[in-house]
Design an enzyme around this catalytic site. Structure first.
Site, PDB file in Angstrom:
ATOM      1  N   GLU A 147     -10.102  -6.442  -9.059  1.00  0.00           N
ATOM      2  CA  GLU A 147      -9.697  -7.744  -8.534  1.00  0.00           C
ATOM      3  C   GLU A 147     -10.281  -8.792  -9.456  1.00  0.00           C
ATOM      4  OE1 GLU A 147     -10.308 -11.512  -7.233  1.00  0.00           O
ATOM      5  OE2 GLU A 147     -12.027 -10.187  -7.105  1.00  0.00           O
ATOM      6  N   LYS A 157      -4.879 -11.379  16.102  1.00  0.00           N
ATOM      7  CA  LYS A 157      -4.094 -11.051  14.896  1.00  0.00           C
ATOM      8  C   LYS A 157      -2.608 -11.296  15.140  1.00  0.00           C
ATOM      9  CE  LYS A 157      -2.364  -6.917  12.515  1.00  0.00           C
ATOM     10  NZ  LYS A 157      -2.372  -7.375  11.111  1.00  0.00           N
ATOM     11  N   GLU A 201      -5.345  -8.949  19.728  1.00  0.00           N
ATOM     12  CA  GLU A 201      -4.427  -9.980  20.209  1.00  0.00           C
ATOM     13  C   GLU A 201      -4.387 -11.199  19.292  1.00  0.00           C
ATOM     14  OE1 GLU A 201      -6.691  -8.585  24.004  1.00  0.00           O
ATOM     15  OE2 GLU A 201      -6.956  -8.500  21.828  1.00  0.00           O
ATOM     16  N   ILE A 224      -1.297  -1.059  -8.014  1.00  0.00           N
ATOM     17  CA  ILE A 224      -2.529  -0.404  -7.588  1.00  0.00           C
ATOM     18  C   ILE A 224      -2.246   0.817  -6.716  1.00  0.00           C
ATOM     19  CG2 ILE A 224      -4.735  -0.763  -6.402  1.00  0.00           C
ATOM     20  CD1 ILE A 224      -4.364  -2.156  -9.142  1.00  0.00           C
ATOM     21  N   GLY A 225      -1.058   0.896  -6.136  1.00  0.00           N
ATOM     22  CA  GLY A 225      -0.728   2.126  -5.407  1.00  0.00           C
ATOM     23  C   GLY A 225       0.211   1.950  -4.244  1.00  0.00           C
ATOM     24  N   SER A 226      -0.200   1.202  -3.242  1.00  0.00           N
ATOM     25  CA  SER A 226       0.606   1.099  -2.026  1.00  0.00           C
ATOM     26  C   SER A 226       1.685   0.035  -2.164  1.00  0.00           C
ATOM     27  CB  SER A 226      -0.292   0.771  -0.832  1.00  0.00           C
ATOM     28  OG  SER A 226      -0.985  -0.447  -1.041  1.00  0.00           O
ATOM     29  N   HIS A 267      -3.460 -11.051  -1.684  1.00  0.00           N
ATOM     30  CA  HIS A 267      -3.877 -11.410  -0.333  1.00  0.00           C
ATOM     31  C   HIS A 267      -3.312 -12.756   0.097  1.00  0.00           C
ATOM     32  CE1 HIS A 267      -6.689  -8.228  -1.413  1.00  0.00           C
ATOM     33  NE2 HIS A 267      -6.802  -8.003  -0.130  1.00  0.00           N
ATOM     34  N   GLU A 302       3.033   5.342  -1.045  1.00  0.00           N
ATOM     35  CA  GLU A 302       2.099   5.704   0.036  1.00  0.00           C
ATOM     36  C   GLU A 302       2.661   5.434   1.435  1.00  0.00           C
ATOM     37  OE1 GLU A 302      -1.807   4.131  -0.711  1.00  0.00           O
ATOM     38  OE2 GLU A 302      -1.647   4.470  -2.863  1.00  0.00           O
TER      39      GLU A 302
END
Length: 748
Positions: free
Chosen positions: A656, A18, A16, A421-423, A685, A474
């Site tokens: 990173e 979040k 919740e 990096i991928g996603s 991020h 992905e």
């Protein structure tokens, strides 16, 4: 005995916090609405812990983002450039946590690192010459009052001064000694104010005591606490440690005037020996961490009661660490009873503490019966395969330099090749469509058509902006570990077992239930589909065995080494299938390689690196020289294990680096790092969009330390948690920056 816990999960039963916090980020609710929601959530958690029968309850373990950040903000340890901006209190807090880009200024988020040996991340306090340590907020006092008004007298929790100083970064030629006196003054002020409010105990968390301590460390700790404990303002002071034992300073700790000392008897290998060989003082309370705060398996009551019989009478039962590292409750899961009976999440661990305290005979009998059952049928063939591994199974031939010479002309990539990096962002549409498929609301054909279209769009965008090595995005994957776990035999999966990773980011670790094996290809379908749609190289994307293990809840009946080797053999099969299907670059992410590294350096190799690094090599040891193997690592301190990372024998490693001022690059040079590297050139991020000039500046800093032919250009991590708009703009700027630097290099 009495019972307590070190801390409780704060995201809520169904995450919740979040969702409400992210509403605030989107300006859908005001700050006072978020604060009101958080107050109600804290009330729910305190009352839950109280109703479970826990006799001593902590407060101030709640956080909107991170407790280390909370402590820094409480004490005004805030960079001047942020302090000078016209933020209100909550805006400033989240600007430090996430970065900010808007009308009030441009703020980079604070550096973020792994919290000791966990997958939780903390924000690194920044000490500057202009830092004036003073009380800056009232959070710790407000939350104590909130609980008191509910009739619950709590024990406020705060990060201790030693760990705060050890975790901080120092600028302008400053050091920890420059702030110790100021810091003690404000801790004393906290003591005085809490005592005036009616507090009886305060908990000072000092997990840094379980590390290898130098004489200087010990002197700092003793000097801090001799001063601080000289006037406790009438409070009882609990020194709380976790994640290991305090063998380097136990003798000194027990002579200081603490009223309680918290020791970890789960990960603390020497804790029992410490309290028995040098008797624990009778006038102090031992807070014994006997219920595992990091894993989800039920406590073996017989074993624990045997341990408790060896401890002093003045013992309080507690968890080995904060329960924020485990999910909320097994009640929210749909496992069959034969499986569910083996698990204890945060709420159930409260019951375990009470059962152990009261010696509940019915609970003891039921617990004994569970541990007497045969839980799984071992995979004898797999166990034999692992037993027969030999040295050649862990070595890739030919050597790195020969492979590099073959790969370079075949791949034909430009100087400073760009990739991700991928996603790519997991939008609401992606998540909703995947959920519909899992619930059977749409057919596999419909779902596959959706995924194919998302891949097509992702490839088109990457080609349009000019990325050199592409990824498929992905979109079929929920989580980089859970996705693989779902395709492997030996796993079980929760429905709501979310654990906080950082800020509002939760992960749902899969559970290793039995022996692990692969029965069919996992990623080949979409990797080959993507490669068929473009002439550019598309990376195959896999998660490595060490990360899958470290981001799962592991078994406790076999070693993590054996579980990791089982995973390595399964992922090896996937690597070879990708190669056989024409995938020329395969990335095997080991984002969590450092995570289970023992906190004491003397144990690094024998207890971890001597098998974790070979486990990665086992995965790619059989591929052809022409196939380029990449790996990725994020948000850990790698400088001191650089040689071990080079020994992984990958062809390219991305790190990173954006929140660490590229300090890693100096370590690469010192260790003559052979592998090609992709230091992250911007922080994913944070929602802020880096400019072309900003990324160019970072690239040039990289090139000042690393030979141009060794450098790749990429973000610092995967992009699944970001929004599409900021992702696309950031990647466009990344490619433009790389192209401009290439041109400048060519002109030179």
């Amino acid at each position: 005995m009495t019972t307590t816990i070190i801390g409780f999960p704060r995201l809520g039963e169904f995450r919740e916090l979040k969702f409400e916090t992210e509403k605030y980020f989107r300006n859908e609710i005001a700050a006072d609405e978020l604060q009101s929601f958080a107050k109600n959530l804290r009330k729910k958690h305190w009352q839950l812990v109280q109703e479970a029968g826990i006799t001593e309850i902590p407060s101030n373990d709640f956080s909107f983002y991170d407790n280390t950040l909370d402590t820094a903000v409480l004490f005004n340890i805030i960079p001047k450039k942020v302090k000078d901006l016209a933020f209100d209190e909550l805006e400033e807090y989240f600007a430090l946590a996430r970065g900010y880009q808007g009308a009030k200024g441009d703020v980079h988020a604070l550096p973020m690192k792994k919290w000791f040996n966990t997958n939780y991340h903390y924000l690194v306090p920044q000490f500057e010459k202009t830092t004036t340590i003073q009380l800056n907020t009232t959070k710790i006092f407000d939350e104590f009052i909130e609980a008191k008004e509910l009739g619950i007298l709590t024990r406020p929790v705060i990060l201790g001064p030693f760990t705060l100083l050890k975790l901080g970064q120092y600028h302008d030629g400053t050091s920890s000694q420059d702030f110790a006196t100021q810091l003690l003054t404000v801790y004393q002020e906290v003591f005085t104010k809490l005592a005036a409010l009616g507090a009886e105990w305060i908990q000072l968390d000092e997990p840094s005591l379980v590390l290898d301590l130098s004489q200087e460390d010990k002197a700092l700790f003793i000097n801090l606490y001799e001063t601080l404990l000289a006037n406790k303002a009438g409070l009882n002071v609990l020194l709380q440690t976790y994640f290991g034992d305090i063998r380097d300073i136990y003798g000194e700790v027990i002579t200081l005037p603490f009223d309680g000392i918290g020791l970890d008897f789960i990960e603390g290998k020497e804790s029992l020996a410490l309290v028995t060989k040098t008797p624990f003082p009778a006038e102090k309370r031992l807070f014994a961490g006997v219920v595992n705060g990091k894993n989800i398996w039920k406590n073996n009551y017989i074993t624990t009661l045997d341990l408790l019989a060896k401890l002093p009478k003045q013992t309080t039962l507690t968890t080995s660490c904060s329960l924020l590292h485990v999910p909320y409750s097994v009640e929210n899961e749909v496992f069959p009873d034969t499986i569910k009976q083996h698990f204890a999440f945060a709420k159930e661990k409260l019951t375990e503490l009470v059962d152990l305290d009261t010696c509940n005979q019915q609970a003891l009998a039921e617990n004994k019966q569970i541990f007497e059952q045969e839980r799984i049928v071992p995979n004898k063939e797999l166990q034999a395969n692992i037993a027969h591994l030999n040295e050649t199974d862990f070595v890739r031939l030919p050597a790195f330099s020969e492979r590099e010479a073959q790969q370079t002309p075949l791949l034909n990539l430009p100087t400073l090749p760009t990739t991700t990096i991928g996603s790519f962002p997991q939008t609401k549409e992606v998540k909703l469509t995947r959920s519909k498929f899992k619930r059977g609301e749409i057919t596999k054909e419909t779902y596959d058509s959706f995924v194919a279209q998302k891949i097509d769009d992702c490839l088109a965008f990457q080609e349009e902006i000019g990325l050199d090595v592409l990824v498929h995005g992905e979109f079929e994957r929920n989580d980089m570990v859970e996705f693989f776990g779902e395709a492997l035999d030996g796993y079980v999966f929760s429905k709501n077992a979310w654990v906080q990773s950082y800020g509002t980011r939760g992960v749902k670790p899969p559970i290793i239930w039995g022996d692990i094996s692969r029965s069919k290809p996992i990623t080949v379908q979409w990797s080959t589909y993507a490669q068929s749609k473009t002439d550019k190289i598309v990376k195959g994307m896999l998660t490595g065995p060490v990360t899958i293990l470290n981001w799962s809840f592991p078994r406790e009946d076999i070693t993590i080494q054996e579980s990791t080797y089982q995973l390595a053999l399964a992922i090896q099969e996937e690597v070879l299938d990708l190669e056989a299907n024409g995938i020329r670059i395969i990335q095997i992410d080991e984002a969590a390689l450092r995570e289970k590294l023992p906190l004491r350096q003397t144990d690094w190799h024998t207890e971890y690196l001597d098998w974790a690094i070979p486990a990665f090599r086992l995965v790619h040891s059989k591929v052809q020289p022409e196939t380029q193997i990449h790996t990725h690592m994020c948000y850990s301190e790698f400088e001191d294990i650089i040689q071990a990372i080079d020994d992984m024998d990958a062809d390219v490693i991305s790190f990173e680096a954006s929140r660490s001022n590229l300090s890693l690059l100096d370590a690469l040079n010192r260790n003559h790092f052979k592998t090609q590297v992709g230091p992250g050139v911007y922080d994913i991020h944070s929602p802020r969009i880096p400019s072309v000039e900003e990324i160019k500046d970072t690239i040039n800093k990289v090139l000042a330390k690393i030979p141009t032919e060794k450098v790749w250009i990429n973000p610092d991590c995967g992009l699944k948690t970001r929004g599409e708009k900021e992702t696309y703009a950031s990647l466009e700027n990344l490619v433009q920056a790389a192209k401009q630097v290439r041109k400048e290099l060519a002109d030179d």
